[in-house]
Design a protein around this motif. Structure first.
Motif, PDB file in Angstrom:
ATOM      1  N   SER A  46       0.850  -1.371  -0.016  1.00  0.00           N
ATOM      2  CA  SER A  46      -0.054  -0.021   0.097  1.00  0.00           C
ATOM      3  C   SER A  46       0.880   1.332  -0.126  1.00  0.00           C
ATOM      4  N   GLU A  47       1.935   1.308   0.544  1.00  0.00           N
ATOM      5  CA  GLU A  47       2.829   2.413   0.651  1.00  0.00           C
ATOM      6  C   GLU A  47       3.588   2.694  -0.683  1.00  0.00           C
ATOM      7  N   THR A  48       3.901   1.819  -1.396  1.00  0.00           N
ATOM      8  CA  THR A  48       4.374   1.918  -2.710  1.00  0.00           C
ATOM      9  C   THR A  48       3.277   2.249  -3.756  1.00  0.00           C
ATOM     10  N   ARG A  49       2.106   1.868  -3.715  1.00  0.00           N
ATOM     11  CA  ARG A  49       1.294   2.349  -4.539  1.00  0.00           C
ATOM     12  C   ARG A  49       0.634   3.697  -4.316  1.00  0.00           C
ATOM     13  N   ALA A  50       0.757   4.105  -3.072  1.00  0.00           N
ATOM     14  CA  ALA A  50       0.316   5.386  -2.615  1.00  0.00           C
ATOM     15  C   ALA A  50       1.244   6.519  -2.892  1.00  0.00           C
ATOM     16  N   ARG A  51       2.673   6.159  -2.719  1.00  0.00           N
ATOM     17  CA  ARG A  51       3.644   7.146  -2.620  1.00  0.00           C
ATOM     18  C   ARG A  51       4.475   7.461  -4.122  1.00  0.00           C
TER      19      ARG A  51
END
Length: 91
Positions: A46-51
């Motif tokens: 989720s961090e990769t997709r969001a950032r």
């Protein structure tokens, strides 16, 4: 050409990418193409997709980093030691 793996059908492969790391982002695009060629299901944390804006619209699933070790068949980590350790700390 799509390649079929006779042993594993549609493996789930996690992808964790260090934000603001140009080489990691470029390699992530290559990894996603290879996963597609092997009919694997990409699972971005989720961090990769969001950032990372370039990866927000990539087809595939999204999972919390803490759950990836139990829900993915394998995980590709692109970045440095800290990025790797942020995934390895989960059982």
């Amino acid at each position: 050409m799509k390649l079929q793996n006779p042993i594993i059908s549609s493996p789930r492969v996690g992808l964790v990418v260090k934000p603001n790391h140009l080489k990691a982002l470029q390699l992530a695009e290559t990894v996603l193409k290879i996963l597609s060629d092997f009919s694997a299901i990409p699972v971005l944390d989720s961090e990769t997709r969001a950032r990372i804006p370039e990866l927000r619209d990539v087809a595939g699933e999204t999972e919390f980093r803490s759950k990836m070790t139990s829900t993915c068949d394998s995980i590709v980590v692109l970045g440095g030691d800290g990025t790797f350790l942020s995934v390895a700390r989960y059982p």
